[in-house]
Design an enzyme around this catalytic site. Structure first.
Site, short mmCIF file in Angstrom:
data_model
loop_
_atom_site.label_atom_id
_atom_site.label_comp_id
_atom_site.label_asym_id
_atom_site.label_seq_id
_atom_site.Cartn_x
_atom_site.Cartn_y
_atom_site.Cartn_z
CE LYS A 272 100.64 50.42 59.30
NZ LYS A 272 101.61 51.13 58.50
CE LYS B 135 98.24 56.31 61.91
NZ LYS B 135 98.30 56.94 60.60
CE LYS C 79 100.98 57.82 53.38
NZ LYS C 79 102.06 57.24 54.17
P1 ATP Z 1 99.92 53.88 57.04
O1 ATP Z 1 98.52 53.78 57.55
O2 ATP Z 1 100.19 53.17 55.77
O3 ATP Z 1 100.97 53.59 58.12
P2 ATP Z 1 100.17 56.68 57.59
O4 ATP Z 1 99.04 57.54 57.25
O5 ATP Z 1 100.40 56.31 59.02
O6 ATP Z 1 100.11 55.40 56.65
P3 ATP Z 1 103.04 57.09 57.33
O7 ATP Z 1 103.78 57.22 56.05
O8 ATP Z 1 103.14 55.80 58.07
O9 ATP Z 1 101.49 57.40 57.03
O10 ATP Z 1 103.45 58.27 58.30
C1 ATP Z 1 104.12 59.44 57.86
C2 ATP Z 1 104.12 60.47 58.97
O11 ATP Z 1 102.79 60.97 59.18
C3 ATP Z 1 104.58 59.93 60.34
O12 ATP Z 1 105.36 60.92 60.99
C4 ATP Z 1 103.29 59.74 61.09
O13 ATP Z 1 103.46 59.82 62.49
C5 ATP Z 1 102.45 60.89 60.56
N1 ATP Z 1 101.02 60.61 60.67
C6 ATP Z 1 100.36 59.57 60.10
N2 ATP Z 1 99.06 59.63 60.39
C7 ATP Z 1 98.88 60.72 61.19
C8 ATP Z 1 97.74 61.32 61.81
N3 ATP Z 1 96.53 60.78 61.67
N4 ATP Z 1 97.94 62.45 62.54
C9 ATP Z 1 99.17 63.00 62.67
N5 ATP Z 1 100.28 62.49 62.11
C10 ATP Z 1 100.15 61.36 61.36
MG MG Z 2 101.95 54.91 59.55
#
Ligand code: ATP
Ligand code: MG
Length: 348
Positions: free
Chosen positions: A118, A210, A213
């Site tokens: 990040k 992965k 968001k």
């Molecule tokens: P950012 O990119 O802003 O970190 P994010 O998509 O990783 O956003 P988070 O709010 O950080 O979302 O994560 C929330 C939950 O979703 C965590 O438990 C994280 O491990 C899970 N998660 C995030 N992305 C994935 C993915 N691609 N596959 C499975 N689980 C995920």
């Molecule tokens: Mg995350």
């Protein structure tokens, strides 16, 4: 000492909730309600660790906080039986995070891959909060002395760090902990729960990244707010290789995009990847993709509709967060009193 079994987890109110958040986290949160007391947090303090133009500013934070809360409820989390709240309403998160900032070592945090990813190349310009993110995450969990933490695969390293912080606190203050009647350990070692066929849902455009968001391309992810047409289009355009689906799961190892789509299907249908291949082995993607779209729409559209309805009822959403925060605060206050006594902070 035996700790009461308790689940804690959170989702950041940033950007668009996506299929990875649902399959890797929220769907699991729902299942765990049957067997544990659960606390599910909207981690707004984590959201502001990235630059303000990335998290979107105050109006966007309010919107996204309500949206994640609506998603929790729409997916099936019961805010009466369990606790749903937003982090900033319980001051213990910030207080315990400070103690943990002083327990955790720079070297431990410097090894975190999420920070490296990040912060990117311009590390000098990353916020101190982004660096300290895992100490706040340890505080989130340990403020409730939670024993189980359902997360996606990407959070495994942070969970290990939470365990290290708990252990070091227990060691550093061992005498004080014993004197206060807490036995050998004040904090439990929280267990990560990373299970099922979709613990790491990958980008639809790049099987090595992965689903996230924060990805600039909306085509890379299925948002929980996408309608049936958007879902069908994204699945049709999803990157794949030219071969038909294999019969054996082992053959997916060298085919990340195929593996990802099969994993998504398996998680949505609540079956294994092997069972998906028993049905679709030998099929072309031109046959598998429409079946996947149909399944996605069937599973996600009721959630999307309910989210939309709830999101507009801001009075209800805010009342859920207020009620959850009050109940979380009562638990947190007990922990913080004990932590202050253990550390030697004089208090009222
Ligand atoms: P950012 O990119 O802003 O970190 P994010 O998509 O990783 O956003 P988070 O709010 O950080 O979302 O994560 C929330 C939950 O979703 C965590 O438990 C994280 O491990 C899970 N998660 C995030 N992305 C994935 C993915 N691609 N596959 C499975 N689980 C995920
Ligand atoms: Mg995350």
């Amino acid at each position: 000492m035996a700790f009461k079994q308790r689940v804690f987890s959170g989702v950041q109110p940033t950007g668009n909730l996506h299929l990875g958040n649902y399959l890797g986290a929220i769907k699991r949160f729902v299942e765990l309600q049957q067997s544990y007391d659960c606390i599910y947090c909207v981690v707004d303090m984590h959201a502001i660790t990235v630059p303000v133009n990335v998290w979107g500013g105050p109006k966007e934070l309010v919107r996204a906080t309500r949206e994640v809360t609506a998603a929790y409820i729409a997916c099936g989390i019961d805010p009466k039986q369990h606790i749903v709240f937003n982090q900033c309403q319980v001051s213990g998160h910030a207080e315990l995070a400070w103690v943990f900032n002083c327990v955790a070592r720079m070297g431990w945090l410097g090894r975190m891959t999420q920070f490296k990813e990040k912060a990117g190349k311009d590390r000098e310009n990353a916020s101190v909060g982004l660096f300290a993110y895992p100490a706040l995450m340890a505080a989130d969990i340990l403020l409730y002395r939670a024993t189980h933490v359902p997360v996606g695969e990407d959070q495994k390293q942070h969970l290990e760090l939470s365990r290290d912080i708990a252990q070091k606190f227990n060691n550093d203050f061992a005498v004080s902990i014993r004197e206060r009647g807490f036995g050998d350990a004040f904090f439990p070692q929280p267990e990560p729960l990373i299970q099922g066929p979709a613990t790491r849902v990958m980008s639809l455009r790049d099987g090595s990244k992965k689903m996230s968001k924060s990805d600039a391309s909306d085509q890379s992810r299925i948002n929980l707010t996408d309608d049936a047409d958007a879902i069908a289009l994204k699945v049709r355009r999803a990157k794949t290789d030219p071969d038909p689906l294999p019969h054996e799961e082992k053959a997916l190892e060298a085919r990340p995009e195929a593996d990802n789509l099969v994993g998504i299907y398996a998680a949505l249908a609540d079956i294994t990847k092997a069972e998906v291949l028993a049905q679709f082995g030998g099929a072309q993607f031109s046959a598998f993709k429409p079946a996947l779209s149909d399944l996605l729409v069937a599973k996600l559209s009721p959630i999307t509709a309910e989210m939309r309805r709830l999101k507009d009822d801001t009075a209800y959403i805010d009342s859920v967060l207020a009620d959850g925060s009050a109940r979380a605060q009562a638990l947190a206050a007990e922990t913080m009193k004990a932590v202050k006594d253990i550390v030697g902070f004089v208090r009222r």
